[in-house]
Design a protein around this motif. Sequence first.
Motif, PDB file in Angstrom:
ATOM      1  N   UNK A  25     -18.659   2.076  54.176  1.00  0.00           N
ATOM      2  CA  UNK A  25     -19.869   2.057  53.229  1.00  0.00           C
ATOM      3  C   UNK A  25     -21.190   1.364  53.472  1.00  0.00           C
ATOM      4  N   UNK A  26     -21.066   0.267  54.249  1.00  0.00           N
ATOM      5  CA  UNK A  26     -21.953  -0.792  54.468  1.00  0.00           C
ATOM      6  C   UNK A  26     -21.964  -0.716  55.999  1.00  0.00           C
ATOM      7  N   UNK A  27     -22.696  -0.139  57.042  1.00  0.00           N
ATOM      8  CA  UNK A  27     -22.685  -0.498  58.262  1.00  0.00           C
ATOM      9  C   UNK A  27     -23.122  -1.998  58.761  1.00  0.00           C
TER      10      UNK A  27
ATOM     11  N   UNK B  26      -4.043  -4.089  55.260  1.00  0.00           N
ATOM     12  CA  UNK B  26      -4.836  -3.375  54.393  1.00  0.00           C
ATOM     13  C   UNK B  26      -6.357  -3.944  54.336  1.00  0.00           C
ATOM     14  N   UNK B  27      -7.336  -3.393  54.437  1.00  0.00           N
ATOM     15  CA  UNK B  27      -8.524  -4.188  54.084  1.00  0.00           C
ATOM     16  C   UNK B  27      -9.901  -3.124  54.772  1.00  0.00           C
ATOM     17  N   UNK B  28     -10.830  -3.531  54.485  1.00  0.00           N
ATOM     18  CA  UNK B  28     -12.320  -2.696  54.788  1.00  0.00           C
ATOM     19  C   UNK B  28     -12.875  -3.540  55.616  1.00  0.00           C
ATOM     20  N   UNK B  29     -13.710  -2.918  56.614  1.00  0.00           N
ATOM     21  CA  UNK B  29     -14.733  -3.679  57.445  1.00  0.00           C
ATOM     22  C   UNK B  29     -15.605  -4.651  56.821  1.00  0.00           C
ATOM     23  N   UNK B  30     -16.222  -4.322  55.645  1.00  0.00           N
ATOM     24  CA  UNK B  30     -17.078  -4.892  54.967  1.00  0.00           C
ATOM     25  C   UNK B  30     -16.663  -6.338  54.632  1.00  0.00           C
ATOM     26  N   UNK B  31     -15.424  -6.689  54.614  1.00  0.00           N
ATOM     27  CA  UNK B  31     -14.800  -8.035  54.235  1.00  0.00           C
ATOM     28  C   UNK B  31     -13.508  -7.956  54.820  1.00  0.00           C
ATOM     29  N   UNK B  32     -13.979  -8.753  56.114  1.00  0.00           N
ATOM     30  CA  UNK B  32     -12.582  -8.884  56.803  1.00  0.00           C
ATOM     31  C   UNK B  32     -11.774 -10.125  56.610  1.00  0.00           C
ATOM     32  N   UNK B  33     -10.365 -10.154  56.433  1.00  0.00           N
ATOM     33  CA  UNK B  33      -9.791 -11.290  55.958  1.00  0.00           C
ATOM     34  C   UNK B  33      -9.502 -12.264  56.895  1.00  0.00           C
TER      35      UNK B  33
ATOM     36  N   UNK C 271     -26.353  12.392  58.400  1.00  0.00           N
ATOM     37  CA  UNK C 271     -26.737  11.243  57.636  1.00  0.00           C
ATOM     38  C   UNK C 271     -25.663  10.221  57.681  1.00  0.00           C
ATOM     39  N   UNK C 272     -24.463  10.275  58.110  1.00  0.00           N
ATOM     40  CA  UNK C 272     -23.363   9.347  58.218  1.00  0.00           C
ATOM     41  C   UNK C 272     -23.126   8.669  59.492  1.00  0.00           C
ATOM     42  N   UNK C 273     -23.510   9.428  60.533  1.00  0.00           N
ATOM     43  CA  UNK C 273     -23.421   8.782  62.117  1.00  0.00           C
ATOM     44  C   UNK C 273     -24.769   7.967  62.412  1.00  0.00           C
ATOM     45  N   UNK C 274     -24.289   6.809  62.564  1.00  0.00           N
ATOM     46  CA  UNK C 274     -25.488   5.655  62.891  1.00  0.00           C
ATOM     47  C   UNK C 274     -26.066   6.130  64.154  1.00  0.00           C
ATOM     48  N   UNK C 275     -27.307   6.406  64.267  1.00  0.00           N
ATOM     49  CA  UNK C 275     -28.064   6.579  65.611  1.00  0.00           C
ATOM     50  C   UNK C 275     -27.916   5.373  66.445  1.00  0.00           C
ATOM     51  N   UNK C 276     -27.988   5.422  67.891  1.00  0.00           N
ATOM     52  CA  UNK C 276     -27.840   4.394  68.675  1.00  0.00           C
ATOM     53  C   UNK C 276     -28.961   3.440  68.497  1.00  0.00           C
ATOM     54  N   UNK C 277     -30.023   3.829  68.054  1.00  0.00           N
ATOM     55  CA  UNK C 277     -31.373   2.960  67.934  1.00  0.00           C
ATOM     56  C   UNK C 277     -30.691   2.056  66.443  1.00  0.00           C
ATOM     57  N   UNK C 278     -30.161   2.342  65.583  1.00  0.00           N
ATOM     58  CA  UNK C 278     -29.807   1.477  64.714  1.00  0.00           C
ATOM     59  C   UNK C 278     -28.672   0.529  65.138  1.00  0.00           C
ATOM     60  N   UNK C 279     -27.594   1.046  65.866  1.00  0.00           N
ATOM     61  CA  UNK C 279     -26.577  -0.003  66.359  1.00  0.00           C
ATOM     62  C   UNK C 279     -27.325  -1.054  67.167  1.00  0.00           C
ATOM     63  N   UNK C 280     -28.323  -0.753  68.153  1.00  0.00           N
ATOM     64  CA  UNK C 280     -29.252  -1.662  68.690  1.00  0.00           C
ATOM     65  C   UNK C 280     -29.899  -2.713  67.847  1.00  0.00           C
ATOM     66  N   UNK C 281     -30.359  -2.222  66.897  1.00  0.00           N
ATOM     67  CA  UNK C 281     -31.224  -2.921  65.727  1.00  0.00           C
ATOM     68  C   UNK C 281     -30.119  -4.107  65.314  1.00  0.00           C
TER      69      UNK C 281
END
Length: 244
Positions: free
Chosen positions: A101-103, A75-82, A145-155
């Motif tokens: 919460x933080x892509x 159990x955990x979140x992507x932003x802090x992988x154990x 607003x919550x779906x990251x555009x592909x340009x953001x994933x590329x960045x």
Amino acid sequence: MTTLYDEIGIGYAGRRQPDPRIANHIRRALGDARTVLNVGAGTGSYEPADLAVTALEPSMEMIRQRPTGSAEVYQGTAESLPFEDNSFDAAMAILTIHHWSDLEAGLGEMRRVARDRLVILSFDPHGPYFWLKDYLPEIVDLDQPIMPPLSELKRLLGDIIIETVAVPHDCSDGFLGAYWRRPHVYLDPEARAAISTFSKIDNVETRLIALESDIVTDVWDEKYGQIAELEDLDIGYRLVTAEL
């Protein structure tokens, strides 16, 4: 750790069965990886049986629904992988990054723990038209607003490979676009309960009266009948692979 899916996820596994055609896309993208971290793993969909998979999921409700014999889950979140640096050959995230919460932090953590590649199934908010928006136009305001555009994933990831994942007409995984050729399913409250977008729309049943009327009177067929013979349809789902 309480999450959205602790509230809406009861019975989720019954409606969100992995579709084998989508699973094949994901398995091919994982390539020669032998150890894989599944981030935002939910109930275990799309975890390849031939690989050593470790799962991470924030929702205890989702963890409880994972089948017996599935991958070891934390159990955990992507932003802090154990996990230690370079612990896995690959890391994957399937229809989950829009809930983070933080892509940037989550993708950074995936890069930290994976040696070779990242595989991400997401939705392009600027992708092809989907008729459900005609009945529920607020979907656009909720999801863009919550779906990251592909340009953001590329960045954030650098060079990426982007593949179209067309949705089969009989898709067994009941995500938002799964029923594009089966409009009556959107009238089923149990089906809607497995789709997070519907949990954010007030008075959904009232909002869907127009869809029900159009189905009964064959107006839906008149409007969208051109898709009735298609085996699959591109409505914006994309598989992104980043080689590290």
